[in-house]
Design a protein around this motif. Sequence first.
Motif, short mmCIF file in Angstrom:
data_model
loop_
_atom_site.label_atom_id
_atom_site.label_comp_id
_atom_site.label_asym_id
_atom_site.label_seq_id
_atom_site.Cartn_x
_atom_site.Cartn_y
_atom_site.Cartn_z
N ASN A 35 37.09 66.14 -98.64
CA ASN A 35 38.38 66.76 -98.93
C ASN A 35 39.52 66.12 -98.14
OD1 ASN A 35 38.35 69.53 -100.67
ND2 ASN A 35 36.36 69.14 -99.74
N MET A 36 39.24 65.65 -96.93
CA MET A 36 40.28 65.01 -96.14
C MET A 36 40.77 63.72 -96.79
SD MET A 36 42.32 65.18 -93.63
CE MET A 36 41.73 66.46 -92.52
N SER A 41 44.35 59.42 -100.01
CA SER A 41 44.21 58.60 -101.22
C SER A 41 43.62 59.42 -102.36
CB SER A 41 43.33 57.39 -100.93
OG SER A 41 43.02 56.69 -102.12
N ALA A 42 44.40 59.63 -103.40
CA ALA A 42 43.92 60.35 -104.57
C ALA A 42 42.78 59.59 -105.24
CB ALA A 42 45.06 60.57 -105.56
N ASP A 43 42.89 58.26 -105.28
CA ASP A 43 41.86 57.45 -105.92
C ASP A 43 40.52 57.55 -105.19
OD1 ASP A 43 43.64 56.61 -107.85
OD2 ASP A 43 44.18 54.75 -106.79
N THR A 44 40.57 57.50 -103.86
CA THR A 44 39.35 57.61 -103.08
C THR A 44 38.70 58.98 -103.29
OG1 THR A 44 40.18 56.10 -101.40
CG2 THR A 44 38.36 57.53 -100.76
N PHE A 45 39.52 60.02 -103.25
CA PHE A 45 39.00 61.37 -103.46
C PHE A 45 38.39 61.51 -104.85
CE2 PHE A 45 39.62 65.75 -105.00
CZ PHE A 45 38.85 66.43 -104.06
N THR A 144 39.43 60.69 -113.05
CA THR A 144 40.72 60.86 -112.37
C THR A 144 41.18 62.32 -112.32
OG1 THR A 144 41.99 60.53 -114.41
CG2 THR A 144 41.41 58.56 -113.13
N ARG A 145 40.36 63.25 -112.74
CA ARG A 145 40.82 64.64 -112.85
C ARG A 145 40.70 65.44 -111.55
NH1 ARG A 145 36.36 68.18 -113.57
NH2 ARG A 145 34.41 67.06 -113.89
N TYR A 146 39.91 64.99 -110.61
CA TYR A 146 39.54 65.82 -109.45
C TYR A 146 40.71 66.10 -108.52
CZ TYR A 146 34.92 64.56 -111.14
OH TYR A 146 33.83 64.38 -111.93
N PHE A 147 41.51 65.09 -108.24
CA PHE A 147 42.63 65.29 -107.31
C PHE A 147 43.62 66.31 -107.87
CE2 PHE A 147 46.90 64.38 -105.79
CZ PHE A 147 46.71 64.39 -104.41
N HIS A 148 43.94 66.19 -109.13
CA HIS A 148 44.88 67.12 -109.75
C HIS A 148 44.33 68.54 -109.72
CE1 HIS A 148 47.85 68.79 -112.48
NE2 HIS A 148 46.86 69.24 -113.24
N GLU A 152 46.30 71.58 -107.66
CA GLU A 152 46.91 72.71 -108.36
C GLU A 152 46.35 74.05 -107.88
OE1 GLU A 152 44.17 72.99 -112.44
OE2 GLU A 152 46.28 72.43 -112.55
N LYS A 153 45.18 74.04 -107.26
CA LYS A 153 44.63 75.29 -106.73
C LYS A 153 45.47 75.83 -105.59
CE LYS A 153 41.01 75.58 -109.37
NZ LYS A 153 40.93 76.64 -110.41
#
Length: 221
Positions: A35-36, A41-45, A144-148, A152-153
């Motif tokens: 999570n950190m 980096s959104a891509d790494t996450f 690519t959906r996980y970061f968003h 949003e949570k």
Amino acid sequence: MAKSALLKSSIAKKVAMALSGLFLMLFLAQHFFINMTSVFSADTFNSISHFMGNNPLVQYVIQPILIVGVVFHFIMGFVLDFKNRKARPIGYAKNNGAANSSWASRNMIVTGSVVLAFLALHFYDFWVPEMVYKYVESNPLNETRYFHELAEKFESPVRTGLYSLSFLLLSLHLWHGFNSSFQSVGFNNKYSKSLHTLGYAFAIVVPFGFIFIALFHHFNH
């Protein structure tokens, strides 16, 4: 003989409780690391989350073991707390518990219950939607959906506040629980002091790190 067997049974339960707690802390550390990465980096996450969410070993072996570990730890916690309360003499309630024990040690069942409630919320927020997305709606893979979905949570200040409060109580739970676990398994040698320090550091860094992640996404979404 009966007392000896009862004592051995009680010790065995405490050891099992301690080992399950240490196992869950490993999961917590791994979860914190993943999570950190969302902060930097959104891509790494997205990449790590996609791997964890679609790896058969993680999904069909590690995840069920984790769920069993969570259920076992909390059930055992309630069982031990009930037995401890039942075993106390009536006059115990008149004693000043704060004189020889910390608030965290006296209220492990309270902090643990809040953590359990948080886990239920966490499962509702992330695990259930993930199962619906993959197995009910049968959506195609989307790396690519996980970061968003994570960000949003934390739009809601109420949910962000609940998460932050839960992690604060988790910190108190870990503050006592980590060191208590090593005592339960009889770990007492020259490395004990270092482990106590590590336990206190873990109890601060990881929960407050999760609070930072929640606040970061709340204010940057």
